[in-house]
Motif scaffolding. Structure first.
Motif, PDB file in Angstrom:
ATOM      1  N   VAL A  75       0.839  -1.198   0.000  1.00  0.00           N
ATOM      2  CA  VAL A  75       0.000   0.000   0.000  1.00  0.00           C
ATOM      3  C   VAL A  75       0.873   1.247   0.000  1.00  0.00           C
ATOM      4  CG1 VAL A  75      -1.612   1.362   1.390  1.00  0.00           C
ATOM      5  CG2 VAL A  75      -2.031  -1.081   1.036  1.00  0.00           C
ATOM      6  N   SER A  76       1.891   1.303   0.871  1.00  0.00           N
ATOM      7  CA  SER A  76       2.734   2.504   0.927  1.00  0.00           C
ATOM      8  C   SER A  76       3.574   2.659  -0.336  1.00  0.00           C
ATOM      9  CB  SER A  76       3.604   2.520   2.185  1.00  0.00           C
ATOM     10  OG  SER A  76       4.494   1.452   2.196  1.00  0.00           O
ATOM     11  N   ALA A  77       4.034   1.549  -0.915  1.00  0.00           N
ATOM     12  CA  ALA A  77       4.803   1.630  -2.159  1.00  0.00           C
ATOM     13  C   ALA A  77       3.937   2.157  -3.295  1.00  0.00           C
ATOM     14  CB  ALA A  77       5.375   0.262  -2.519  1.00  0.00           C
ATOM     15  N   VAL A 110      -6.793   7.937   0.136  1.00  0.00           N
ATOM     16  CA  VAL A 110      -7.014   6.515   0.385  1.00  0.00           C
ATOM     17  C   VAL A 110      -7.871   5.942  -0.738  1.00  0.00           C
ATOM     18  CG1 VAL A 110      -8.064   4.841   1.953  1.00  0.00           C
ATOM     19  CG2 VAL A 110      -6.717   6.744   2.881  1.00  0.00           C
ATOM     20  N   ALA A 111      -8.869   6.693  -1.184  1.00  0.00           N
ATOM     21  CA  ALA A 111      -9.744   6.226  -2.262  1.00  0.00           C
ATOM     22  C   ALA A 111      -8.964   5.995  -3.552  1.00  0.00           C
ATOM     23  CB  ALA A 111     -10.867   7.232  -2.500  1.00  0.00           C
ATOM     24  N   ALA A 112      -8.018   6.886  -3.865  1.00  0.00           N
ATOM     25  CA  ALA A 112      -7.219   6.726  -5.086  1.00  0.00           C
ATOM     26  C   ALA A 112      -6.363   5.467  -5.017  1.00  0.00           C
ATOM     27  CB  ALA A 112      -6.346   7.961  -5.304  1.00  0.00           C
ATOM     28  N   VAL A 113      -5.787   5.205  -3.857  1.00  0.00           N
ATOM     29  CA  VAL A 113      -4.970   3.993  -3.705  1.00  0.00           C
ATOM     30  C   VAL A 113      -5.867   2.757  -3.763  1.00  0.00           C
ATOM     31  CG1 VAL A 113      -3.355   2.763  -2.210  1.00  0.00           C
ATOM     32  CG2 VAL A 113      -3.209   5.246  -2.399  1.00  0.00           C
ATOM     33  N   ALA A 114      -7.033   2.822  -3.158  1.00  0.00           N
ATOM     34  CA  ALA A 114      -7.971   1.691  -3.210  1.00  0.00           C
ATOM     35  C   ALA A 114      -8.351   1.388  -4.657  1.00  0.00           C
ATOM     36  CB  ALA A 114      -9.214   2.000  -2.380  1.00  0.00           C
ATOM     37  N   ARG A 115      -8.636   2.438  -5.449  1.00  0.00           N
ATOM     38  CA  ARG A 115      -8.956   2.230  -6.873  1.00  0.00           C
ATOM     39  C   ARG A 115      -7.794   1.574  -7.598  1.00  0.00           C
ATOM     40  NH1 ARG A 115     -11.311   7.242  -6.285  1.00  0.00           N
ATOM     41  NH2 ARG A 115      -9.552   8.317  -7.250  1.00  0.00           N
ATOM     42  N   ALA A 130      -2.231   9.357   7.755  1.00  0.00           N
ATOM     43  CA  ALA A 130      -1.335   8.223   8.001  1.00  0.00           C
ATOM     44  C   ALA A 130      -0.725   7.725   6.695  1.00  0.00           C
ATOM     45  CB  ALA A 130      -2.092   7.092   8.702  1.00  0.00           C
ATOM     46  N   LEU A 131      -1.496   7.754   5.620  1.00  0.00           N
ATOM     47  CA  LEU A 131      -0.985   7.347   4.310  1.00  0.00           C
ATOM     48  C   LEU A 131       0.145   8.274   3.866  1.00  0.00           C
ATOM     49  CD1 LEU A 131      -1.427   5.418   1.864  1.00  0.00           C
ATOM     50  CD2 LEU A 131      -2.961   7.175   0.939  1.00  0.00           C
ATOM     51  N   ILE A 132      -0.066   9.579   4.025  1.00  0.00           N
ATOM     52  CA  ILE A 132       0.964  10.569   3.660  1.00  0.00           C
ATOM     53  C   ILE A 132       2.213  10.358   4.515  1.00  0.00           C
ATOM     54  CG2 ILE A 132       1.505  13.037   3.575  1.00  0.00           C
ATOM     55  CD1 ILE A 132      -0.642  12.684   1.615  1.00  0.00           C
ATOM     56  N   GLU A 133       2.021  10.083   5.798  1.00  0.00           N
ATOM     57  CA  GLU A 133       3.163   9.821   6.684  1.00  0.00           C
ATOM     58  C   GLU A 133       3.938   8.602   6.220  1.00  0.00           C
ATOM     59  OE1 GLU A 133       1.334   9.558  10.535  1.00  0.00           O
ATOM     60  OE2 GLU A 133       0.718  11.673  10.481  1.00  0.00           O
ATOM     61  N   GLN A 134       3.238   7.556   5.806  1.00  0.00           N
ATOM     62  CA  GLN A 134       3.915   6.355   5.299  1.00  0.00           C
ATOM     63  C   GLN A 134       4.731   6.682   4.053  1.00  0.00           C
ATOM     64  OE1 GLN A 134       1.157   3.138   4.640  1.00  0.00           O
ATOM     65  NE2 GLN A 134       0.570   3.018   6.798  1.00  0.00           N
ATOM     66  N   VAL A 135       4.154   7.478   3.161  1.00  0.00           N
ATOM     67  CA  VAL A 135       4.877   7.890   1.950  1.00  0.00           C
ATOM     68  C   VAL A 135       6.110   8.701   2.337  1.00  0.00           C
ATOM     69  CG1 VAL A 135       4.760   9.317  -0.146  1.00  0.00           C
ATOM     70  CG2 VAL A 135       2.851   7.802   0.444  1.00  0.00           C
ATOM     71  N   ALA A 136       5.961   9.622   3.283  1.00  0.00           N
ATOM     72  CA  ALA A 136       7.074  10.472   3.708  1.00  0.00           C
ATOM     73  C   ALA A 136       8.211   9.645   4.292  1.00  0.00           C
ATOM     74  CB  ALA A 136       6.592  11.507   4.721  1.00  0.00           C
ATOM     75  N   VAL A 137       7.888   8.701   5.161  1.00  0.00           N
ATOM     76  CA  VAL A 137       8.914   7.865   5.806  1.00  0.00           C
ATOM     77  C   VAL A 137       9.626   7.008   4.772  1.00  0.00           C
ATOM     78  CG1 VAL A 137       9.237   5.944   7.417  1.00  0.00           C
ATOM     79  CG2 VAL A 137       7.841   7.920   8.085  1.00  0.00           C
ATOM     80  N   ARG A 138       8.848   6.403   3.891  1.00  0.00           N
ATOM     81  CA  ARG A 138       9.419   5.555   2.839  1.00  0.00           C
ATOM     82  C   ARG A 138      10.310   6.385   1.900  1.00  0.00           C
ATOM     83  NH1 ARG A 138       7.967   0.786   0.502  1.00  0.00           N
ATOM     84  NH2 ARG A 138       8.491   0.554  -1.688  1.00  0.00           N
ATOM     85  N   ALA A 139       9.803   7.551   1.488  1.00  0.00           N
ATOM     86  CA  ALA A 139      10.547   8.407   0.564  1.00  0.00           C
ATOM     87  C   ALA A 139      11.826   8.940   1.200  1.00  0.00           C
ATOM     88  CB  ALA A 139       9.664   9.558   0.094  1.00  0.00           C
ATOM     89  N   ALA A 140      11.763   9.316   2.467  1.00  0.00           N
ATOM     90  CA  ALA A 140      12.957   9.833   3.146  1.00  0.00           C
ATOM     91  C   ALA A 140      14.056   8.782   3.193  1.00  0.00           C
ATOM     92  CB  ALA A 140      12.600  10.307   4.553  1.00  0.00           C
TER      93      ALA A 140
END
Length: 194
Positions: A11-13, A29-34, A52-62
């Motif tokens: 999901v985060s990837a 979240v809806a866009a990722v679900a689609r 929380a989704l944005i935070e996951q993206v931020a942590v992964r990207a950092a």
């Protein structure tokens, strides 16, 4: 029950890729679900909210951003390290605009202090500029200067904000020479706070 094959890591990837494609502000979240062909409710098993989704993206990207910076500066110091660091910064920001934007967001303390990538980004910035012989408080001032310069340039480049016909790469390298000169001659005397 989570859909088979759908994990928090997937999901985060996918959210990170989607942020690059549509922009961080349009990541939901809806866009990722689609993207996965599932209901929003099915995704909430893996992520509790858009924040929380944005935070996951931020942590992964950092983490990815820090890895690329570390590889670029390995074995280099001074001007060579500055140029390698800057080129890696620009390459990541331009190739991954949504993920880059996520790395620039303030995170809740309980997230930011546990994000190894964010901590490494800070450490790498300071380490690169220590090669110029700077100590505190001048070191922090120089980090802020460099970060502001690289962020400003790449943010403008991402949105095609340079309308002049002069080649962007030419300007970039001239700016890096100016940054090197400035940091090499950084004022180290203590000043009164204004």
């Amino acid at each position: 029950m989570p859909r088979q094959g759908l994990t928090s890591a997937r999901v985060s990837a996918s959210a990170a890729e989607l942020a690059d494609a549509v922009g961080l502000s349009r990541l939901t979240v809806a866009a990722v679900a689609r993207h996965f062909g599932v209901s929003d409710a099915a995704l909430y098993v893996h992520v509790r909210s858009r924040d929380a989704l944005i935070e996951q993206v931020a942590v992964r990207a950092a983490a990815t951003f820090a890895d690329q910076l570390a590889i670029a500066v390995a074995g280099r110091a001074g001007h060579q390290a500055l140029v390698a660091f800057a080129d890696a910064w620009r390459a990541f920001a331009v190739a991954h605009p949504g993920q880059y934007a996520a790395t620039q967001l303030p995170l809740p303390p309980q997230v930011g202090t546990r994000s190894a990538g964010h901590l490494r980004l800070i450490e790498l910035s300071y380490a690169m500029l220590r090669g110029y012989g700077l100590d505190e408080p001048a070191l922090t001032d120089a980090v802020r200067f460099v970060r502001s310069t690289f962020h400003g340039f790449t943010t403008l480049e991402i949105v095609d904000g340079f309308g002049h016909p002069r080649a962007i790469d030419t300007s970039w390298h001239s700016i890096l020479d100016a940054v090197h000169t400035t940091v090499s001659n950084w004022p180290t005397g203590k000043r009164e706070q204004r």
